[in-house]
Design a protein around this motif. Structure first.
Motif, mmCIF file in Angstrom:
data_model
loop_
_atom_site.group_PDB
_atom_site.id
_atom_site.type_symbol
_atom_site.label_atom_id
_atom_site.label_comp_id
_atom_site.label_asym_id
_atom_site.label_seq_id
_atom_site.Cartn_x
_atom_site.Cartn_y
_atom_site.Cartn_z
ATOM 1 N N GLU A 76 0.855 -1.186 0.000
ATOM 2 C CA GLU A 76 0.000 0.000 0.000
ATOM 3 C C GLU A 76 0.891 1.236 0.000
ATOM 4 O O GLU A 76 1.717 1.407 0.893
ATOM 5 C CB GLU A 76 -0.901 0.030 1.232
ATOM 6 N N TYR A 78 0.889 5.366 0.057
ATOM 7 C CA TYR A 78 0.085 6.538 0.404
ATOM 8 C C TYR A 78 0.750 7.724 -0.266
ATOM 9 O O TYR A 78 1.900 8.045 0.020
ATOM 10 C CB TYR A 78 0.008 6.711 1.917
ATOM 11 N N ARG A 80 0.175 11.686 -1.126
ATOM 12 C CA ARG A 80 -0.617 12.868 -0.762
ATOM 13 C C ARG A 80 -1.873 12.466 0.022
ATOM 14 O O ARG A 80 -2.942 13.019 -0.171
ATOM 15 C CB ARG A 80 -0.969 13.690 -1.987
ATOM 16 N N GLY A 81 -1.711 11.463 0.899
ATOM 17 C CA GLY A 81 -2.789 11.033 1.773
ATOM 18 C C GLY A 81 -3.752 10.029 1.183
ATOM 19 O O GLY A 81 -4.605 9.507 1.884
ATOM 20 N N GLU A 82 -3.624 9.712 -0.092
ATOM 21 C CA GLU A 82 -4.540 8.778 -0.747
ATOM 22 C C GLU A 82 -3.867 7.409 -0.898
ATOM 23 O O GLU A 82 -2.712 7.317 -1.320
ATOM 24 C CB GLU A 82 -4.915 9.329 -2.122
ATOM 25 N N LYS A 83 -4.587 6.343 -0.555
ATOM 26 C CA LYS A 83 -4.034 4.987 -0.610
ATOM 27 C C LYS A 83 -4.144 4.402 -2.015
ATOM 28 O O LYS A 83 -5.169 4.509 -2.672
ATOM 29 C CB LYS A 83 -4.781 4.088 0.376
ATOM 30 N N HIS A 84 -3.051 3.756 -2.438
ATOM 31 C CA HIS A 84 -2.989 3.039 -3.714
ATOM 32 C C HIS A 84 -2.397 1.666 -3.441
ATOM 33 O O HIS A 84 -1.270 1.576 -2.960
ATOM 34 C CB HIS A 84 -2.105 3.779 -4.729
ATOM 35 N N THR A 85 -3.123 0.603 -3.735
ATOM 36 C CA THR A 85 -2.613 -0.753 -3.555
ATOM 37 C C THR A 85 -1.884 -1.171 -4.821
ATOM 38 O O THR A 85 -2.442 -1.114 -5.918
ATOM 39 C CB THR A 85 -3.755 -1.728 -3.238
ATOM 40 N N HIS A 100 4.536 11.114 0.912
ATOM 41 C CA HIS A 100 4.212 9.715 0.634
ATOM 42 C C HIS A 100 4.827 8.800 1.683
ATOM 43 O O HIS A 100 5.657 9.212 2.475
ATOM 44 C CB HIS A 100 4.705 9.309 -0.760
#
Length: 166
Positions: A76, A78, A80-85, A100
């Motif tokens: 995972e 992160y 800019r605060g957004e999660k990307h798997t 990040h």
């Protein structure tokens, strides 16, 4: 016009199984310094990252590009605060200066290649981590005082390597 070839620079062949590879233990992760800034005249470095379940750095940012290719597992990120798997076979690029971090929450070890351009992260990791004998070597058992010293050293050297913890 393209400059002349520089014969003082040689071909670099990076193999994580080469006994000459330097392995760094850092916060439970093991990083192999495959190609260093010294070998590329500072243009980039390439690090083979082995990240155990639960492993990963705290939120941070730095003034250089960082590209990750997940080889094994799932991580995972992160950004800019957004999660990307991100799963094995996927490559992502973190732009310079963007906040990040990443975390392996897959329940199994993960492995990634990380390219930083320009180089410097390789040297930073070498200065703040502990050299270990290989990719499967256990992390050194550090006392609470040694852990505190490592955190202070990482924070003190961060700005010299154009990095900031958030």
């Amino acid at each position: 016009m393209i400059p002349d070839d520089d014969p003082s620079r040689s071909l670099t062949v990076a193999n994580p199984d080469d006994p000459a590879t330097t392995y760094i233990s850092l916060v439970g992760n093991t990083y192999a310094m495959l190609i260093t800034g010294e070998q590329t005249n500072g243009r980039y470095c390439l690090i083979d990252m082995r990240v155990p379940d639960g492993g990963g750095p705290p939120p941070h940012r730095h003034d250089f590009e960082e590209m990750f290719t997940v080889l094994d597992g799932e991580v995972e990120f992160y950004f800019r605060g957004e999660k990307h798997t991100v799963k094995a076979g996927t490559t992502i690029n973190i732009p310079a200066n963007a906040p990040h971090n990443f975390r392996n929450v897959s329940g199994a070890p993960a492995r990634m290649l990380c390219m930083c351009t320009p180089a410097g992260q390789d040297e930073y990791f070498t200065r703040i981590g502990d050299v270990v004998s290989g990719p499967d070597a256990p992390a050194p058992r550090l006392s609470p005082d040694e852990l505190t010293e490592r955190r202070h050293r990482a924070a003190e050297l961060a700005s010299a390597y154009r990095s900031e913890f958030l």
